[in-house]
Enzyme design. Structure first.
Site, mmCIF file in Angstrom:
data_model
loop_
_atom_site.group_PDB
_atom_site.id
_atom_site.type_symbol
_atom_site.label_atom_id
_atom_site.label_comp_id
_atom_site.label_asym_id
_atom_site.label_seq_id
_atom_site.Cartn_x
_atom_site.Cartn_y
_atom_site.Cartn_z
ATOM 1 N N HIS A 87 -31.481 35.686 -9.049
ATOM 2 C CA HIS A 87 -31.465 34.246 -8.770
ATOM 3 C C HIS A 87 -30.819 33.443 -9.887
ATOM 4 C CE1 HIS A 87 -34.450 35.181 -5.633
ATOM 5 N NE2 HIS A 87 -34.138 34.007 -5.127
ATOM 6 N N LYS A 91 -34.625 28.828 -11.667
ATOM 7 C CA LYS A 91 -35.796 29.164 -10.850
ATOM 8 C C LYS A 91 -37.028 29.300 -11.749
ATOM 9 C CE LYS A 91 -37.329 32.466 -7.302
ATOM 10 N NZ LYS A 91 -37.940 31.387 -6.496
HETATM 11 N N1 LIG Z 1 -38.285 29.470 1.548
HETATM 12 C C1 LIG Z 1 -36.989 29.363 1.232
HETATM 13 O O1 LIG Z 1 -36.077 29.694 2.022
HETATM 14 C C2 LIG Z 1 -36.620 28.836 -0.112
HETATM 15 C C3 LIG Z 1 -37.600 28.521 -1.001
HETATM 16 N N2 LIG Z 1 -37.301 27.968 -2.208
HETATM 17 C C4 LIG Z 1 -38.426 27.569 -3.015
HETATM 18 O O2 LIG Z 1 -38.536 26.137 -2.907
HETATM 19 C C5 LIG Z 1 -39.085 25.599 -4.110
HETATM 20 C C6 LIG Z 1 -38.176 24.502 -4.624
HETATM 21 O O3 LIG Z 1 -36.943 25.066 -5.053
HETATM 22 P P1 LIG Z 1 -35.786 24.142 -5.633
HETATM 23 O O4 LIG Z 1 -35.411 23.086 -4.662
HETATM 24 O O5 LIG Z 1 -34.738 25.065 -6.137
HETATM 25 O O6 LIG Z 1 -36.538 23.456 -6.884
HETATM 26 P P2 LIG Z 1 -36.201 22.089 -7.636
HETATM 27 O O7 LIG Z 1 -36.865 22.186 -8.963
HETATM 28 O O8 LIG Z 1 -34.733 21.823 -7.566
HETATM 29 O O9 LIG Z 1 -36.927 20.982 -6.730
HETATM 30 C C7 LIG Z 1 -38.297 20.747 -6.716
HETATM 31 C C8 LIG Z 1 -38.488 19.249 -6.535
HETATM 32 O O10 LIG Z 1 -39.849 18.985 -6.262
HETATM 33 C C9 LIG Z 1 -40.195 17.784 -6.940
HETATM 34 N N3 LIG Z 1 -41.657 17.696 -7.052
HETATM 35 C C10 LIG Z 1 -42.471 18.233 -7.988
HETATM 36 N N4 LIG Z 1 -43.746 17.928 -7.729
HETATM 37 C C11 LIG Z 1 -43.744 17.169 -6.586
HETATM 38 C C12 LIG Z 1 -44.761 16.540 -5.817
HETATM 39 N N5 LIG Z 1 -46.056 16.616 -6.159
HETATM 40 N N6 LIG Z 1 -44.384 15.855 -4.698
HETATM 41 C C13 LIG Z 1 -43.097 15.753 -4.345
HETATM 42 N N7 LIG Z 1 -42.081 16.316 -5.058
HETATM 43 C C14 LIG Z 1 -42.413 17.015 -6.169
HETATM 44 C C15 LIG Z 1 -39.463 17.890 -8.269
HETATM 45 O O11 LIG Z 1 -39.370 16.635 -8.928
HETATM 46 C C16 LIG Z 1 -38.110 18.416 -7.795
HETATM 47 O O12 LIG Z 1 -37.237 17.376 -7.425
HETATM 48 C C17 LIG Z 1 -39.284 26.796 -5.043
HETATM 49 O O13 LIG Z 1 -40.611 27.265 -4.935
HETATM 50 C C18 LIG Z 1 -38.302 27.829 -4.494
HETATM 51 O O14 LIG Z 1 -38.672 29.138 -4.810
HETATM 52 C C19 LIG Z 1 -36.009 27.749 -2.577
HETATM 53 C C20 LIG Z 1 -34.975 28.079 -1.758
HETATM 54 C C21 LIG Z 1 -35.192 28.643 -0.437
HETATM 55 O O1 LIG Z 2 -35.929 29.465 -5.925
HETATM 56 C C1 LIG Z 2 -35.033 29.836 -5.117
HETATM 57 O O2 LIG Z 2 -33.854 29.522 -5.270
HETATM 58 C C2 LIG Z 2 -35.434 30.631 -3.957
HETATM 59 N N1 LIG Z 2 -36.705 30.817 -3.737
HETATM 60 C C3 LIG Z 2 -37.268 31.562 -2.656
HETATM 61 C C4 LIG Z 2 -37.980 32.788 -3.203
HETATM 62 O O3 LIG Z 2 -38.594 32.714 -4.274
HETATM 63 O O4 LIG Z 2 -37.970 33.817 -2.533
HETATM 64 C C5 LIG Z 2 -36.257 31.877 -1.574
HETATM 65 C C6 LIG Z 2 -34.896 32.194 -2.085
HETATM 66 O O5 LIG Z 2 -34.943 33.443 -2.710
HETATM 67 C C7 LIG Z 2 -34.397 31.125 -3.040
#
Ligand SMILES: NC(=O)C1=CN([C@@H]2O[C@H](COP(=O)(O)OP(=O)(O)OC[C@H]3O[C@@H](n4cnc5c(N)ncnc54)[C@H](O)[C@@H]3O)[C@@H](O)[C@H]2O)C=CC1
Ligand SMILES: O=C(O)C1=N[C@H](C(=O)O)C[C@H](O)C1
Length: 249
Positions: free
Chosen positions: A135, A139
């Site tokens: 990643h 992350k």
């Molecule tokens: N299930 C999936 O397909 C995917 C899951 N993810 C997961 O999604 C999560 C976010 O990833 P990213 O967008 O890369 O992180 P990021 O750090 O870019 O975004 C997180 C956002 O949440 C905000 N935040 C923090 N606490 C909050 C609250 N209490 N209420 C509202 N907003 C709040 C932060 O200020 C930030 O803007 C991670 O856990 C990641 O692993 C990421 C990509 C795909």
């Molecule tokens: O943080 C990410 O970027 C992602 N988070 C998810 C995970 O932890 O599996 C999904 C994807 O891998 C991207």
């Protein structure tokens, strides 16, 4: 034509949240009604949003889901960090609502969902299996939620097939050299500038190897799955874990 579904996004300024906001705004059957960030009040969504999408951080996502249920809003969650106890608390809360739905998926990309399924299918036929997730270096969690789900799927398939421990003669090692062990499956995490989200499952037998690999080169890859979840979660009361349950796989 029916009214558009009203959608709120939690974590709206984040990498995923911003991409989801764009995708919702482009969808004619959806209306983006709120972009929430930290310190915004989830209760303010009561009566304003039908569905909320949570891409925040592992430390707050469970509290967000409980607040959404209290506000009468269905939830689609991509944030990582969920364990069995947290899922059980959400199920218990859902049972006290009037038919609300929560979808939690470790990965919304079709290639990743298929990779997890292929790995679980293949697992019973191989002596060895390990998971390598790769990643972007921003992350915050390791291993990825996808890698945890993949390893658990492999472990369950091996258990069902009556397979024992994998061969491994390692006696001495530097701490961490063999990665984390999830239900007996070794999981390795790479953090590298330039990457987005990738996973490789390697399965080995004497004289042969199967490699299953998924690559998300762009966060666009998660959007069809997220929008499918937004459209379907209201018709699925209770807790659904994994996008595979919404796909005809
Ligand atoms: N299930 C999936 O397909 C995917 C899951 N993810 C997961 O999604 C999560 C976010 O990833 P990213 O967008 O890369 O992180 P990021 O750090 O870019 O975004 C997180 C956002 O949440 C905000 N935040 C923090 N606490 C909050 C609250 N209490 N209420 C509202 N907003 C709040 C932060 O200020 C930030 O803007 C991670 O856990 C990641 O692993 C990421 C990509 C795909
Ligand atoms: O943080 C990410 O970027 C992602 N988070 C998810 C995970 O932890 O599996 C999904 C994807 O891998 C991207």
């Amino acid at each position: 034509m029916s009214e558009p579904l009203k959608v709120a996004v939690l974590g709206a300024d984040g990498r995923m949240g911003a991409t989801v906001c764009d995708a919702v705004e482009k969808a004619p059957d959806l209306e983006l009604v709120a972009r929430l960030e930290k310190d915004d009040d989830v209760a303010s969504l009561a009566g304003r949003a039908d569905v909320a999408v949570d891409f925040t951080v592992p430390s707050v996502t469970e509290a967000n889901v409980h607040a959404l249920l209290d506000a009468g809003v269905h939830a689609v969650v991509g944030t990582t960090g969920w364990d069995d106890a947290a899922l059980a608390r959400v199920e218990e809360h859902l049972a006290r609502t009037d038919g609300l739905g929560v979808l939690i998926a470790p990965n919304f990309a079709l290639s990743a969902v298929l990779a997890m399924q292929f790995a679980a299918t293949a697992a019973r036929y191989f002596e060895s299996a390990e998971v390598v997730e790769l990643h972007h270096p921003n992350k915050v969690d390791a291993p990825s939620g996808t890698a945890l789900a993949t390893a658990r799927g492999i472990a369950a398939a091996r258990r069902d097939a009556g397979l024992g421990a994998m061969p491994d003669a390692t006696e001495t090692q530097l701490d961490g050299a063999r990665g984390a062990v999830v239900d007996g499956v070794h999981v390795h995490a790479v953090r590298l500038r330039g990457l987005v989200a990738h996973e490789e499952v390697v399965l080995g037998n004497p004289g042969e190897q199967l490699t299953i690999r998924t690559d998300s080169f762009d966060r666009e890859s998660f959007m069809p799955g997220v929008l499918l979840g937004v459209r379907e979660v209201g018709g699925r009361p209770g807790l659904t874990v994994g996008l595979e349950h919404l796909l005809d796989l």
